[in-house]
Structure formats: structure tokens, C-alpha cells
Design a protein around this motif. Structure first.
Motif, short mmCIF file in Angstrom:
data_model
loop_
_atom_site.label_atom_id
_atom_site.label_comp_id
_atom_site.label_asym_id
_atom_site.label_seq_id
_atom_site.Cartn_x
_atom_site.Cartn_y
_atom_site.Cartn_z
N ILE A 1 0.85 -1.21 0.00
CA ILE A 1 0.00 0.00 0.00
C ILE A 1 0.88 1.25 0.00
CG2 ILE A 1 -1.59 1.33 1.48
CD1 ILE A 1 -2.35 -1.50 2.63
N VAL B 1 11.21 7.15 12.28
CA VAL B 1 9.99 6.39 12.00
C VAL B 1 9.97 6.06 10.51
CG1 VAL B 1 7.46 6.57 11.87
CG2 VAL B 1 8.67 7.33 13.93
N GLU B 2 9.79 4.79 10.19
CA GLU B 2 9.91 4.33 8.81
C GLU B 2 8.77 3.38 8.43
OE1 GLU B 2 12.25 5.09 6.59
OE2 GLU B 2 13.63 6.19 7.89
N ILE C 1 5.45 3.16 7.38
CA ILE C 1 4.16 3.04 8.06
C ILE C 1 3.09 2.69 7.03
CG2 ILE C 1 2.39 4.32 9.37
CD1 ILE C 1 5.09 3.90 10.87
N ALA C 2 2.34 1.66 7.28
CA ALA C 2 1.23 1.31 6.38
C ALA C 2 0.11 0.63 7.16
CB ALA C 2 1.72 0.40 5.26
N GLN D 1 -8.18 1.39 7.32
CA GLN D 1 -7.82 2.80 7.50
C GLN D 1 -9.00 3.57 8.08
OE1 GLN D 1 -6.16 4.27 3.78
NE2 GLN D 1 -4.48 2.80 3.86
N LYS E 1 -9.54 4.09 11.32
CA LYS E 1 -9.96 3.57 12.63
C LYS E 1 -8.98 3.98 13.73
CE LYS E 1 -11.99 -0.82 11.06
NZ LYS E 1 -11.85 -2.28 11.24
N LEU F 1 -5.87 3.51 13.71
CA LEU F 1 -4.78 2.54 13.89
C LEU F 1 -3.42 3.15 13.55
CD1 LEU F 1 -6.51 -0.63 12.41
CD2 LEU F 1 -6.20 -0.04 14.82
N GLY F 2 -3.39 3.99 12.50
CA GLY F 2 -2.15 4.68 12.16
C GLY F 2 -1.69 5.57 13.30
N LEU F 3 -2.63 6.30 13.87
CA LEU F 3 -2.33 7.19 14.99
C LEU F 3 -1.78 6.39 16.18
CD1 LEU F 3 -2.87 10.19 16.15
CD2 LEU F 3 -4.87 9.17 17.16
N LEU G 1 10.77 11.83 10.77
CA LEU G 1 10.28 10.99 9.67
C LEU G 1 10.16 11.84 8.41
CD1 LEU G 1 7.02 11.79 9.11
CD2 LEU G 1 6.78 10.63 11.28
N ASN H 1 0.32 13.43 3.51
CA ASN H 1 0.23 12.82 4.84
C ASN H 1 0.59 13.78 5.97
OD1 ASN H 1 -0.68 10.28 4.10
ND2 ASN H 1 1.38 9.58 3.59
N GLY I 1 -1.06 16.24 7.27
CA GLY I 1 -2.18 16.40 8.22
C GLY I 1 -2.27 15.23 9.19
N PHE I 2 -2.02 14.02 8.69
CA PHE I 2 -2.04 12.83 9.56
C PHE I 2 -0.95 12.93 10.63
CE2 PHE I 2 0.07 8.66 10.23
CZ PHE I 2 -0.89 8.10 11.07
N LYS J 1 -1.69 15.37 13.29
CA LYS J 1 -2.63 14.79 14.28
C LYS J 1 -1.90 13.89 15.28
CE LYS J 1 -6.90 15.97 12.87
NZ LYS J 1 -7.94 15.64 11.93
N1 ACO Z 1 -4.28 13.77 5.81
C1 ACO Z 1 -4.86 14.44 6.86
N2 ACO Z 1 -5.40 13.78 7.93
C2 ACO Z 1 -5.36 12.43 7.91
C3 ACO Z 1 -4.80 11.69 6.85
C4 ACO Z 1 -4.22 12.41 5.77
N3 ACO Z 1 -3.63 11.80 4.72
N4 ACO Z 1 -4.90 10.37 7.13
C5 ACO Z 1 -5.52 10.29 8.32
N5 ACO Z 1 -5.80 11.53 8.78
C6 ACO Z 1 -6.44 11.91 10.05
C7 ACO Z 1 -7.70 11.11 10.31
O1 ACO Z 1 -8.82 11.75 9.75
C8 ACO Z 1 -7.74 11.10 11.82
O2 ACO Z 1 -8.22 12.35 12.29
P1 ACO Z 1 -9.29 12.44 13.50
O3 ACO Z 1 -8.56 11.87 14.71
O4 ACO Z 1 -9.59 13.89 13.62
O5 ACO Z 1 -10.44 11.57 13.12
C9 ACO Z 1 -6.27 11.02 12.22
O6 ACO Z 1 -5.52 11.53 11.10
C10 ACO Z 1 -5.80 9.61 12.52
O7 ACO Z 1 -6.06 8.82 11.38
P2 ACO Z 1 -5.97 7.23 11.41
O8 ACO Z 1 -7.34 6.64 11.37
O9 ACO Z 1 -5.10 6.79 12.53
O10 ACO Z 1 -5.24 6.97 10.03
P3 ACO Z 1 -5.02 5.56 9.32
O11 ACO Z 1 -5.11 4.42 10.28
O12 ACO Z 1 -5.89 5.50 8.12
O13 ACO Z 1 -3.48 5.68 8.86
C11 ACO Z 1 -1.97 6.27 7.11
C12 ACO Z 1 -3.01 6.77 8.13
C13 ACO Z 1 -0.84 5.53 7.83
C14 ACO Z 1 -1.40 7.47 6.36
C15 ACO Z 1 -2.72 5.29 6.14
O14 ACO Z 1 -3.70 6.00 5.43
C16 ACO Z 1 -1.83 4.57 5.15
O15 ACO Z 1 -1.34 3.47 5.43
N6 ACO Z 1 -1.62 5.18 3.96
C17 ACO Z 1 -0.84 4.54 2.88
C18 ACO Z 1 0.63 4.39 3.22
C19 ACO Z 1 1.28 5.70 3.66
O16 ACO Z 1 1.14 6.73 3.01
N7 ACO Z 1 2.01 5.62 4.80
C20 ACO Z 1 2.75 6.76 5.39
C21 ACO Z 1 4.11 6.85 4.78
S1 ACO Z 1 5.21 8.01 5.58
C22 ACO Z 1 6.25 7.06 6.53
O17 ACO Z 1 6.24 5.85 6.45
C23 ACO Z 1 7.17 7.73 7.53
#
Ligand code: ACO
Length: 157
Positions: A27, A95-96, A98-99, A105, A107, A109-111, A131, A137, A139-140, A143
Motif C-alpha cells: 500500500i 519512524v519508517e 508506516i502502512a 484505514q 480507525k 490505527l495509524g495514529l 520521519l 500525509n 495532516g495525519f 494529528k
Molecule cells: N491527511 C490528513 N489527515 C489524515 C490523513 C491524511 N492523509 N490520514 C488520516 N488523517 C487523520 C484522520 O482523519 C484522523 O483524524 P481524527 O482523529 O480527527 O479523526 C487522524 O488523522 C488519525 O487517522 P488514522 O485513522 O489513525 O489513520 P489511518 O489508520 O488511516 O493511517 C496512514 C493513516 C498511515 C497514512 C494510512 O492512510 C496509510 O497506510 N496510507 C498509505 C501508506 C502511507 O502513506 N504511509 C505513510 C508513509 S510516511 C512514513 O512511512 C514515515
């Protein structure tokens, strides 16, 4: 602070996690052809590589997986601890990779995974955790308590 859904758990990545970890990582980016043996070698290396920090042997690599109620790996990520000369021979966490599986997604879980890896790095004595990520990403990670710092650059062949 959010917690894992009932039945979900988080633990260190094991050599036996081959299929689900590789599937989940697809992913994120290109994984290419990687055999079970190569995966097992890498995870065994991660799990046996230690560094000395303030007289204690600690793991350099902290790969983690989240499992759902059926035991399937549905999220993966790592924090790598780098021993520096600067900051009094300090430690930096990286931090490396992450998926979170597509169907899992959104839920939190990423957080939870990022909070877990970040806390782990600080508990081991890291003065900072860093990282690289895509703009989409940011915004994530905000958070998750991270902020923009510096510029990512790379050099590839
Ligand atoms: N932009 C802005 N906000 C986001 C995003 C985003 N791309 N993704 C999630 N959020 C927000 C959510 O809405 C949530 O907000 P809330 O608490 O107000 O409801 C908060 O961040 C936590 O979100 P989670 O549900 O924990 O996110 P999720 O479990 O879907 O994981 C992730 C996020 C890891 C980016 C996932 O979408 C994913 O695996 N994406 C594909 C792979 C990827 O891009 N990985 C990151 C690479 S960077 C690295 O590895 C260092």
C-alpha cells in the motif's frame, strides 16, 4: 488517547509475519520480489541488532505490527534508533515504513501505531523522533503530534 479496538493487539514483528507484512507494505510503495527467506533474514537481523546506550544493550530496530481479532497483520511500521556523536552521543528515532491495510484505514490505527513508536523511542532516550512523508500525509502526522521541520531531499541511482 485512542486505544485499539477490542481483540486487536500490537507486538514486535516476527519472521513468521512474511505474507501480511509484505501485502500491507504494498500500500505504501513498491516492495518488488522478496522471498520468505529474505524477509526472515531481515527480521532476524532487526531483532538481533543492538546498540550500547548508557551502558545498556538496546534494540536498534523496533518493527511493530498491529493484528486484528483474527490474528491478521493489518498495520506495520518501524522506529530505528540511531546513535549520534552530537547531543552528547544522543539517540535519534527514525519512524519508517508506516502502512495500514486499506480496509482498516480511518480507525485510528495509524495514529496508535505512531504514538506507540514515538513513545518507545522517547522511553529509550531519544532526544527527537523524525520521519519523511509526502505532502498528502502532513495532516495525519500533525494529528500524531509531529510538526514540519526542514526539507526532505534524496539522491537516487
Ligand atoms: N491527511 C490528513 N489527515 C489524515 C490523513 C491524511 N492523509 N490520514 C488520516 N488523517 C487523520 C484522520 O482523519 C484522523 O483524524 P481524527 O482523529 O480527527 O479523526 C487522524 O488523522 C488519525 O487517522 P488514522 O485513522 O489513525 O489513520 P489511518 O489508520 O488511516 O493511517 C496512514 C493513516 C498511515 C497514512 C494510512 O492512510 C496509510 O497506510 N496510507 C498509505 C501508506 C502511507 O502513506 N504511509 C505513510 C508513509 S510516511 C512514513 O512511512 C514515515
Amino acid at each position: 488517547m485512542p486505544s485499539l479496538p477490542p481483540g486487536y493487539s500490537i507486538r514486535r514483528t516476527q519472521p513468521r509475519d512474511f505474507e501480511n507484512v509484505v501485502d500491507t507494505l504494498r500500500i505504501l510503495t513498491t516492495v518488488g520480489d522478496i522471498s520468505r527467506e529474505q524477509f526472515e533474514d531481515i527480521v532476524t537481523y532487526w531483532n538481533s541488532t543492538t546498540i550500547n546506550f548508557h551502558g545498556k544493550q538496546i534494540h536498534a530496530y523496533h518493527p511493530r505490527v498491529i493484528l486484528d481479532g483474527s490474528g491478521r497483520v493489518i498495520a506495520t511500521g518501524t522506529v530505528f534508533l540511531e546513535r549520534k556523536i552530537i547531543h552528547e552521543g544522543g539517540l535519534v528515532g527514525h519512524v519508517e515504513d508506516i502502512a495500514v491495510a486499506k480496509d482498516q484505514q480511518g480507525k485510528q490505527l495509524g495514529l496508535i501505531l505512531i504514538q506507540h513508536l514515538t513513545a518507545l523511542a522517547h522511553e529509550h532516550g531519544c532526544y527527537k523522533v523524525i520521519l519523511d512523508c509526502d505532502e498528502k500525509n502532513v495532516g495525519f502526522y500533525e494529528k500524531c503530534g509531529y510538526r514540519r521541520a526542514g526539507v526532505e531531499m534524496d539522491h537516487r541511482l
